[in-house]
Design a protein around this motif. Structure first.
Motif, PDB file in Angstrom:
ATOM      1  N   ILE A 222      60.205 -48.166  43.748  1.00 29.53           N
ATOM      2  CA  ILE A 222      60.676 -48.672  45.049  1.00 29.53           C
ATOM      3  C   ILE A 222      62.013 -49.382  44.836  1.00 29.53           C
ATOM      4  O   ILE A 222      62.136 -50.272  43.992  1.00 29.53           O
ATOM      5  N   ALA A 223      63.023 -48.986  45.615  1.00 29.56           N
ATOM      6  CA  ALA A 223      64.367 -49.553  45.438  1.00 29.56           C
ATOM      7  C   ALA A 223      64.553 -50.874  46.175  1.00 29.56           C
ATOM      8  O   ALA A 223      65.379 -51.695  45.779  1.00 29.56           O
ATOM      9  N   LEU A 224      63.788 -51.074  47.257  1.00 27.03           N
ATOM     10  CA  LEU A 224      63.983 -52.279  48.068  1.00 27.03           C
ATOM     11  C   LEU A 224      62.667 -52.725  48.692  1.00 27.03           C
ATOM     12  O   LEU A 224      62.010 -51.953  49.399  1.00 27.03           O
ATOM     13  N   GLY A 225      62.310 -53.961  48.447  1.00 31.92           N
ATOM     14  CA  GLY A 225      61.128 -54.547  49.085  1.00 31.92           C
ATOM     15  C   GLY A 225      61.568 -55.357  50.288  1.00 31.92           C
ATOM     16  O   GLY A 225      62.504 -56.150  50.206  1.00 31.92           O
ATOM     17  N   LEU A 226      60.888 -55.132  51.417  1.00 29.60           N
ATOM     18  CA  LEU A 226      61.204 -55.864  52.654  1.00 29.60           C
ATOM     19  C   LEU A 226      59.924 -56.453  53.256  1.00 29.60           C
ATOM     20  O   LEU A 226      59.537 -56.120  54.390  1.00 29.60           O
TER      21      LEU A 226
END
Ligand code: MCU
Length: 388
Positions: A222-226
């Motif tokens: 996963i490149a970005l956790g939001l």
């Protein structure tokens, strides 16, 4: 003298080795410290007391953090099943996983922008409660189908447990992260989705925000956790929440959360009234995402623990700073607003993170630390080194 001959050879061998074999050098323990400590555990000390000095050391530290948090809070996060297959029909991606003679299948729906792609995407638990910009696909993931979250009687239900058995140690957060990991397998294997698997983010709000945080931590692709408004069990640190509770705040703590639902492993019950004996805390959940992108979106509702999430994520940012990537993590939580209704004052922070980590654009993500005042120094007794 002798070593001057051997050492350069060793250094070359180690550096030239593929990542997996270098990581195999990590000494990951199977038992974990349970000494009471009301301060947040030092993310730069191994459990055996050794110092974390380099970025390679930190990779190993993350492995022991992951092992400890699985053993004590989350339950076991299984590796990729022996067989995973995927097929796309229209906007529906069907994914089947086989292990030990059993097969389970689930689907996600993909909404892509028009054009040929490949596009970045955001995996949304349930449905996205953040605005997903044009140019980014949305992958709707029915996490409840993978692991139920309907109170105590729902423990062990869902596709994950159909595959691994209803007595598996995973809590729902871990079961969902396993589902996200399979979505990543499917995206990598199915170019017809028009999704670039190297630019995938994950989001969810509230209980699903806890899930999005844990997925970003456990799924390294996963490149970005939001995570949005994850509060207790997500961006909050158990220890800080207990201290806030002791000050009279109406805040969710470990002792409450284990009775409310099945988000965590049963193993966590043993720690519910002694969270100060956990080997890790949730600043290290942020550390598990590092150096990848992480924007923690919060709210100032008491139950979510705004002081706890702020102090905890300030400590998390110290880890990113130590790794030399302070701008890869931020937290934005100013103001109290309706739960999971994304407010306009968080928009520019969200846009900057999505632009940088999913759309590969230049964007200023520097020093995003928005929340109520929270004195992180009073919760830590360590200093962050500069990891070489
Ligand atoms: C913030 O997430 C949870 C919270 O942990 C629960 O105590 C509460 O019941 O529900 C919140 C939630 O998921 O709201 C939608």
């Amino acid at each position: 003298m002798k070593y001057s001959i051997i050492l350069p050879f060793l250094a070359t061998t180690v550096l030239a080795a593929p990542l997996e074999s270098r990581q195999a050098a990590c000494n990951v323990p199977t038992t974990f410290p349970t000494t009471a400590n009301s301060k947040l555990p030092n993310p730069f000390k191994f459990f055996n007391g050794g110092d974390v000095k380099t970025k390679a050391d930190f990779e190993c530290k993350n492995k022991e953090v992951s092992a400890a948090i699985q053993a004590q809070e989350l339950g076991v996060f299984p590796p990729k099943p022996s067989t995973v297959t995927a097929s796309l029909s229209g906007s529906t991606l069907s994914i089947s996983s086989t292990e030990g003679g059993k097969t389970v299948s689930f689907t996600v729906s993909i909404k892509t922008p028009s054009g040929n792609g490949p596009f970045p995407a955001i995996i949304a638990y349930g449905a996205a409660s953040i605005p997903v910009p044009a140019g980014v696909a949305t992958i709707t993931f029915n996490n409840d189908n993978i692991g139920a979250q309907q109170g105590q009687s729902s423990r062990g239900q869902g596709k994950f447990f159909d595959l691994y058995g209803s007595g598996h140690s995973a809590g729902a957060l871990t079961a969902w992260a396993w589902g996200v990991d399979r979505v990543m397998d499917a995206l990598e294997a199915t170019s017809a989705t028009k999704i670039d698997p190297k630019r995938v983010g994950v989001t969810g709000c509230s209980r699903n925000g806890k899930g999005a945080f844990v997925a970003a931590a456990l799924v390294g692709r996963i490149a970005l956790g939001l995570p949005q408004e994850s509060g207790s069990g997500g961006a909050a640190c158990w220890r800080v929440s207990d201290s806030e509770k002791a000050k009279g705040k109406n805040i969710q703590t470990a002792s409450q959360i284990v009775g409310e639902n099945v988000w965590f492993s049963k193993n966590f019950n043993a720690f519910s009234t002694k969270a100060n004996t956990l080997a890790t805390d949730h600043h290290q959940l942020a550390g598990m995402v590092a150096p990848r992108g992480l924007l923690v979106i919060e709210n100032e509702i008491d139950w979510l623990g705004p002081v706890s999430t702020t102090a905890c994520m300030k400590a998390g940012r110290l880890i990113y700073k130590a790794l030399g990537v302070p701008d890869n993590m931020g937290f934005t939580g100013s103001g109290n607003h309706a739960h999971c209704q994304f407010p306009s004052n968080q928009q520019s922070d969200l846009t900057a993170y999505i632009n940088k980590f999913l759309l590969n654009q230049d964007a200023n993500t520097a020093n995003i630390e928005k929340g109520p005042s929270a004195d992180v120094a009073s919760y830590i007794d360590w200093t962050a080194p500069t990891l070489t």
